[in-house]
Design a protein around this motif. Sequence first.
Motif, PDB file in Angstrom:
ATOM      1  N   LYS A   3      72.334  42.377  85.635  1.00 60.95           N
ATOM      2  CA  LYS A   3      70.933  42.457  86.054  1.00 60.95           C
ATOM      3  C   LYS A   3      70.084  41.429  85.310  1.00 60.95           C
ATOM      4  N   ASP A   4      70.391  41.184  84.046  1.00 63.78           N
ATOM      5  CA  ASP A   4      69.648  40.176  83.272  1.00 63.78           C
ATOM      6  C   ASP A   4      69.838  38.784  83.871  1.00 63.78           C
ATOM      7  N   GLN A   6      70.713  38.119  86.971  1.00 64.00           N
ATOM      8  CA  GLN A   6      70.051  38.121  88.276  1.00 64.00           C
ATOM      9  C   GLN A   6      68.544  37.891  88.133  1.00 64.00           C
ATOM     10  N   ASN A   7      67.932  38.567  87.162  1.00 57.95           N
ATOM     11  CA  ASN A   7      66.494  38.416  86.960  1.00 57.95           C
ATOM     12  C   ASN A   7      66.142  36.990  86.545  1.00 57.95           C
ATOM     13  N   GLU A   8      66.998  36.383  85.744  1.00 52.76           N
ATOM     14  CA  GLU A   8      66.753  35.009  85.317  1.00 52.76           C
ATOM     15  C   GLU A   8      66.904  34.043  86.496  1.00 52.76           C
ATOM     16  N   ARG A  11      63.818  34.285  88.594  1.00 54.21           N
ATOM     17  CA  ARG A  11      62.690  33.596  87.961  1.00 54.21           C
ATOM     18  C   ARG A  11      62.827  32.089  88.077  1.00 54.21           C
TER      19      ARG A  11
END
Length: 305
Positions: A3-4, A6-8, A11
Motif C-alpha cells: 500500500k505504501d 501504491q500510494n507513492e 502521488r
Amino acid sequence: MIKDIQNEILRLKKENDICVLAHSYQSHDIVEVADYTGDSYALSVKAAGVTNKTVIMCGVRFMAETVKILSPEKRVILAHPEAGCAMADMMDKEIIEQIKPKYPDYTIVAYINTTAALKTICDVCVTSSSAVNIVRNIENKNILFIPDCNLGAYVAAQVPEKNIKLLNGGCPIHAAVNPSDVIRVREKHPEAKLLIHPECTPEVVELADFVGSTADIMNYAKRSDEKEFIIGTELSIVEHLQHECPDKLFYGLSTGLICKNMRITTLVDLYNCIIGRGGEEIKLSDETIRDAKKCIDQMIKLNHE
C-alpha cells in the motif's frame, strides 16, 4: 508495504504528469494504481485521448508499440523491457513478406497482437472482439489471417462466406488448454458457465457457453445473473473478477493459463519507471508509425460499417 508503494506511485504519477496503463492480465496491485485497465487496443485509444505527455504501459511490447503508433507525440515507456509476446514474436515482417507473393489476391488481416513492423505490410488490423465484424465487412472474399490460427478459425466459422487462409501461429498459453481440462473442471463445478477466449483451440471453443475477448468475458460475468463461472483465459482475470464480484464464484479452466510475459512486470517495476530508473522508452521511426497506422485506421473504418 504494498500500500505504501501504491500510494507513492499515485502521488508521483500525478506530480510528473504520467498516465499508467495496465492490461487486464496484470497483477491486481498494479491494476489498482492504473489510470486505465483493459484490452490492448482499448488502452491505446484511451492513451491517445489523455493530455499526459508520458504514458507507461504495464503489459507487453506490442501493446506499448500500439500506444506509440496512436500517440507519436507522447513519450511511451514499457514498464518491463523483457515483457514480450510469444504470439507477436513468432511472425515478423520478413516472414510475411516472403509469404505474401503466394497469396497475391488476399487481404492480409493482422491480429493486434503483432509487432509494429509487421503491421506496416498488413491491410487491416483486428482485435479479438472486432475480428468477426471486420472480416465480414472486408470486400475481398480471400483473407490471409495472421498470426493466430485459433482466432482465425473462430472467425472463419462465424463468417463462412469468406475464404480464410491460416498460418500456424497463436498464443501458446491459450492453445495448451484442451477438452480434458473442460471435462475435469465441469465435473467439479457442474453449475458454472464456461467463458472462453477465442485464442483457445476450436475443440475447446466448441464447448463454451460464451466466447469473447478478455473484456467481453469480464463484462459477461459481471452482468450475468449466474453465480458460478469457469474462466478460459489468463488466470489473473479470475482474481480481478473475484475482487469485483465477491458474490460470485470464479474458477480457472487450467493452471497452465499463466502468461509469464504479462506476470513479469511488478509493482516495483512500475515505481522504478515513474522515478526514472526503469522501463524502456518505445521509439519507432516516422515511417513505421505512418505505415503501421494505416491498418489500424482501416480497422476503425471497417468496424463501423
